[in-house]
Design a protein around this motif. Structure first.
Motif, PDB file in Angstrom:
ATOM      1  N   PRO A  66       1.039  -1.344  -0.037  1.00  0.00           N
ATOM      2  CA  PRO A  66      -0.132   0.039  -0.094  1.00  0.00           C
ATOM      3  C   PRO A  66       1.009   1.250   0.070  1.00  0.00           C
ATOM      4  O   PRO A  66       0.378   2.223  -0.468  1.00  0.00           O
ATOM      5  N   THR A  67       2.018   1.036   0.438  1.00  0.00           N
ATOM      6  CA  THR A  67       2.824   2.225   0.224  1.00  0.00           C
ATOM      7  C   THR A  67       3.260   2.908  -1.178  1.00  0.00           C
ATOM      8  O   THR A  67       3.933   3.920  -1.267  1.00  0.00           O
ATOM      9  N   LEU A  68       2.934   1.850  -2.030  1.00  0.00           N
ATOM     10  CA  LEU A  68       3.236   2.338  -3.458  1.00  0.00           C
ATOM     11  C   LEU A  68       1.928   3.221  -4.059  1.00  0.00           C
ATOM     12  O   LEU A  68       1.960   3.671  -5.140  1.00  0.00           O
ATOM     13  N   GLU A  69       0.854   3.628  -3.138  1.00  0.00           N
ATOM     14  CA  GLU A  69      -0.229   4.121  -3.474  1.00  0.00           C
ATOM     15  C   GLU A  69       0.290   5.631  -3.912  1.00  0.00           C
ATOM     16  O   GLU A  69       0.968   6.299  -3.290  1.00  0.00           O
ATOM     17  N   GLY A  70      -0.076   6.211  -5.069  1.00  0.00           N
ATOM     18  CA  GLY A  70       0.032   7.292  -5.427  1.00  0.00           C
ATOM     19  C   GLY A  70       1.294   7.502  -6.324  1.00  0.00           C
ATOM     20  O   GLY A  70       1.695   8.324  -7.071  1.00  0.00           O
ATOM     21  N   THR A  71       2.091   6.180  -6.567  1.00  0.00           N
ATOM     22  CA  THR A  71       3.274   6.297  -7.493  1.00  0.00           C
ATOM     23  C   THR A  71       2.706   6.720  -8.837  1.00  0.00           C
ATOM     24  O   THR A  71       3.448   7.393  -9.581  1.00  0.00           O
ATOM     25  N   ALA A  72       1.530   6.400  -9.352  1.00  0.00           N
ATOM     26  CA  ALA A  72       1.279   6.513 -10.684  1.00  0.00           C
ATOM     27  C   ALA A  72       0.623   7.848 -10.807  1.00  0.00           C
ATOM     28  O   ALA A  72       0.240   8.473 -12.032  1.00  0.00           O
ATOM     29  N   THR A  73       0.137   8.659  -9.899  1.00  0.00           N
ATOM     30  CA  THR A  73      -0.313  10.141  -9.995  1.00  0.00           C
ATOM     31  C   THR A  73       0.646  11.219  -9.892  1.00  0.00           C
ATOM     32  O   THR A  73       0.141  12.298 -10.164  1.00  0.00           O
ATOM     33  N   PRO A  75       3.533  13.468 -11.205  1.00  0.00           N
ATOM     34  CA  PRO A  75       3.715  14.051 -12.583  1.00  0.00           C
ATOM     35  C   PRO A  75       5.026  13.587 -13.258  1.00  0.00           C
ATOM     36  O   PRO A  75       6.089  13.557 -12.473  1.00  0.00           O
ATOM     37  N   GLY A  76       4.893  12.943 -14.244  1.00  0.00           N
ATOM     38  CA  GLY A  76       6.037  12.398 -14.997  1.00  0.00           C
ATOM     39  C   GLY A  76       7.408  11.921 -14.458  1.00  0.00           C
ATOM     40  O   GLY A  76       7.089  10.742 -13.971  1.00  0.00           O
ATOM     41  N   ARG A  77       8.405  12.820 -14.417  1.00  0.00           N
ATOM     42  CA  ARG A  77       9.555  11.974 -13.711  1.00  0.00           C
ATOM     43  C   ARG A  77       9.463  11.930 -12.251  1.00  0.00           C
ATOM     44  O   ARG A  77      10.041  10.996 -11.709  1.00  0.00           O
ATOM     45  N   ASP A  78       8.537  12.642 -11.669  1.00  0.00           N
ATOM     46  CA  ASP A  78       8.580  12.373 -10.304  1.00  0.00           C
ATOM     47  C   ASP A  78       7.848  11.023  -9.818  1.00  0.00           C
ATOM     48  O   ASP A  78       8.304  10.425  -8.967  1.00  0.00           O
ATOM     49  N   ALA A  79       7.058  10.677 -10.480  1.00  0.00           N
ATOM     50  CA  ALA A  79       6.432   9.286 -10.388  1.00  0.00           C
ATOM     51  C   ALA A  79       7.442   8.305 -10.595  1.00  0.00           C
ATOM     52  O   ALA A  79       7.524   7.135  -9.458  1.00  0.00           O
ATOM     53  N   GLU A  80       8.200   8.322 -11.588  1.00  0.00           N
ATOM     54  CA  GLU A  80       9.360   7.131 -11.528  1.00  0.00           C
ATOM     55  C   GLU A  80      10.339   7.374 -10.329  1.00  0.00           C
ATOM     56  O   GLU A  80      10.770   6.322  -9.870  1.00  0.00           O
ATOM     57  N   GLU A  81      10.922   8.487 -10.059  1.00  0.00           N
ATOM     58  CA  GLU A  81      11.629   8.671  -8.821  1.00  0.00           C
ATOM     59  C   GLU A  81      10.933   8.241  -7.482  1.00  0.00           C
ATOM     60  O   GLU A  81      11.722   7.598  -6.616  1.00  0.00           O
ATOM     61  N   HIS A  82       9.729   8.656  -7.264  1.00  0.00           N
ATOM     62  CA  HIS A  82       8.881   8.166  -6.419  1.00  0.00           C
ATOM     63  C   HIS A  82       8.901   6.666  -6.107  1.00  0.00           C
ATOM     64  O   HIS A  82       9.115   5.849  -5.100  1.00  0.00           O
ATOM     65  N   ALA A  83       8.670   5.887  -7.216  1.00  0.00           N
ATOM     66  CA  ALA A  83       8.434   4.635  -7.355  1.00  0.00           C
ATOM     67  C   ALA A  83       9.719   3.848  -7.004  1.00  0.00           C
ATOM     68  O   ALA A  83       9.904   2.680  -6.249  1.00  0.00           O
ATOM     69  N   THR A  84      10.820   4.332  -7.555  1.00  0.00           N
ATOM     70  CA  THR A  84      12.079   3.804  -7.313  1.00  0.00           C
ATOM     71  C   THR A  84      12.583   3.782  -5.985  1.00  0.00           C
ATOM     72  O   THR A  84      13.082   2.891  -5.394  1.00  0.00           O
ATOM     73  N   HIS A 119       7.067  -3.367 -10.551  1.00  0.00           N
ATOM     74  CA  HIS A 119       5.926  -2.443 -10.256  1.00  0.00           C
ATOM     75  C   HIS A 119       5.733  -1.681 -11.675  1.00  0.00           C
ATOM     76  O   HIS A 119       6.550  -0.924 -12.288  1.00  0.00           O
ATOM     77  N   LEU A 120       4.581  -1.849 -11.912  1.00  0.00           N
ATOM     78  CA  LEU A 120       4.025  -0.832 -13.099  1.00  0.00           C
ATOM     79  C   LEU A 120       3.403   0.556 -12.848  1.00  0.00           C
ATOM     80  O   LEU A 120       2.695   0.790 -11.930  1.00  0.00           O
ATOM     81  N   LEU A 121       4.086   1.576 -13.576  1.00  0.00           N
ATOM     82  CA  LEU A 121       3.584   2.713 -13.692  1.00  0.00           C
ATOM     83  C   LEU A 121       2.695   2.788 -14.777  1.00  0.00           C
ATOM     84  O   LEU A 121       3.455   3.197 -15.967  1.00  0.00           O
ATOM     85  N   PRO A 122       1.470   2.902 -14.719  1.00  0.00           N
ATOM     86  CA  PRO A 122       0.480   3.243 -15.972  1.00  0.00           C
ATOM     87  C   PRO A 122       0.316   4.487 -16.554  1.00  0.00           C
ATOM     88  O   PRO A 122      -0.741   5.194 -16.420  1.00  0.00           O
ATOM     89  N   LEU A 123       1.544   5.234 -16.750  1.00  0.00           N
ATOM     90  CA  LEU A 123       1.508   6.643 -17.068  1.00  0.00           C
ATOM     91  C   LEU A 123       0.884   6.797 -18.653  1.00  0.00           C
ATOM     92  O   LEU A 123       0.801   5.758 -19.382  1.00  0.00           O
ATOM     93  N   PRO A 124       0.724   7.794 -19.114  1.00  0.00           N
ATOM     94  CA  PRO A 124       0.690   8.005 -20.685  1.00  0.00           C
ATOM     95  C   PRO A 124       1.130   7.011 -21.563  1.00  0.00           C
ATOM     96  O   PRO A 124       0.810   6.296 -22.505  1.00  0.00           O
ATOM     97  N   LYS A 125       2.618   6.672 -21.034  1.00  0.00           N
ATOM     98  CA  LYS A 125       3.355   5.834 -21.703  1.00  0.00           C
ATOM     99  C   LYS A 125       3.978   4.935 -20.511  1.00  0.00           C
ATOM    100  O   LYS A 125       4.810   5.428 -19.740  1.00  0.00           O
TER     101      LYS A 125
END
Length: 268
Positions: A66-73, A75-84, A119-125
C-alpha cells in the motif's frame, strides 16, 4: 483485471510447484494487482530456513504494497523517482526482516532468498520498474521475442561479464548457480533496479531458477507464444513444460499482460 484513467489494463497470474525432486517448496510469489506489484522469491537451497526467508520477504512486500499508493499520480519524472525510492525501501525492509528473524533464531543463521519484483507505472506511456537480487529473473515477451530484463547475481555470471568464461562454457559449469547476492545474507542489501518502457500487448514473466534450469530462453518463448495474452495459461504451460523436462527444482512463474484500452472505456 485493474484499470486506470491512463487507459492501461493489466492482468497477472502466479503459480508455484514443488517440482519432482525436492521434498519441500522454498519458492514464494506475490500477485498484488491493486498496487501493480508482482514478485518471486526463491529460498536458498542447501541452507537452513530458505523457505522461511522467502516467506518473510513476500509477507513484508505484501504488507508494504500500500505504500506504493500514489506512484502513478505523481507528474512524469516524479512518479518514476517516487516509485524507485519506494521499491528500494521495500526491498531493504524485507531484507532487514530476514536478518532480524535469523538473529532471533540462531538455527536459521545464514538463511537467504533471491528476489525479483516488478512495479508498473501506468502513465500515458507505461513504465516498468524491476528490482532483483540473486538469480530469479524477469523477462519481457514482445513481438515474438524474449528479452531478459535482469542480470543474474551468480559467480559464473560475473565470470562471463568479466570475459573469463564464454556463455557456452558457463552453461556447462556445475556450480553455475552459486549466488553472489541474496536477501538476508549481508548487512547491507545490494540490488539492481531497471526501468523499461512498455507497449500494448507486452507479456512480463517473473520466475525462479527452477524454470531456467530446465528450459532455454528459446523453449520459454516457444511455450508462451500461444498464450501471449493469457497469463494464466502462459504460467501453467511454463510450469508444466519445466516438469516435463525433469522438474529438478521448485518452479515458480508470475505472468502479467499489459493492454491499452480505448479512451471511452474510462468515460462514466
Amino acid at each position: 483485471m485493474s484499470t486506470q484513467k491512463t487507459r492501461w489494463a493489466w492482468t497477472a497470474f502466479g503459480q508455484t510447484d514443488r517440482g519432482l525432486v525436492r521434498p519441500t517448496n522454498q519458492d514464494t510469489y506475490l500477485v498484488e494487482n491493486r498496487h501493480r506489484l508482482w514478485a518471486v522469491a526463491d529460498g536458498m537451497g542447501g541452507h537452513p530456513g530458505g523457505d522461511v526467508a522467502s516467506r518473510l520477504v513476500m509477507d513484508s512486500l505484501a504488507e508494504l504494497a500500500p505504500t506504493l499508493e500514489g506512484t502513478a499520480t505523481a507528474p512524469g519524472r516524479d512518479a518514476e523517482e517516487h516509485a524507485t525510492s519506494r521499491l528500494t525501501t521495500m526491498a531493504e525492509q524485507a531484507h532487514a526482516s530476514v536478518l532480524a528473524h535469523a538473529a532471533q533464531h540462531p538455527s536459521l543463521h545464514g538463511m537467504g532468498t533471491t528476489l525479483v519484483m516488478a512495479h508498473l507505472l501506468p502513465l500515458p506511456k507505461p513504465r516498468l520498474l524491476v528490482l532483483n537480487v540473486g538469480d530469479s529473473r524477469a523477462y519481457l515477451v514482445r513481438a515474438g521475442t524474449l528479452t531478459q530484463l535482469t542480470r543474474d547475481h551468480t559467480l559464473i555470471d560475473e565470470y562471463v561479464r568479466d570475459g573469463r568464461l564464454t556463455p557456452a562454457q558457463a552453461a556447462r559449469r556445475p556450480n553455475r548457480h552459486v549466488l553472489t547476492r541474496a536477501m538476508g545474507l549481508a548487512p547491507h542489501l545490494e540490488r539492481d533496479l531497471f526501468v523499461f518502457d512498455l507497449l500494448d500487448g507486452d507479456l512480463l514473466l517473473l520466475c525462479s531458477d527452477g524454470l531456467t534450469k530446465m528450459l532455454t530462453d528459446e523453449r520459454v518463448l516457444q511455450t508462451v507464444r500461444p498464450h501471449q495474452h493469457l497469463p494464466s495459461l502462459a504460467t501453467q504451460a511454463l510450469i508444466q513444460t519445466a516438469l516435463d523436462a525433469g522438474g529438478i527444482d521448485n518452479v515458480t512463474v508470475v505472468a502479467c499482460t499489459i493492454t491499452e484500452i480505448p479512451d471511452q472505456t474510462n468515460i462514466h
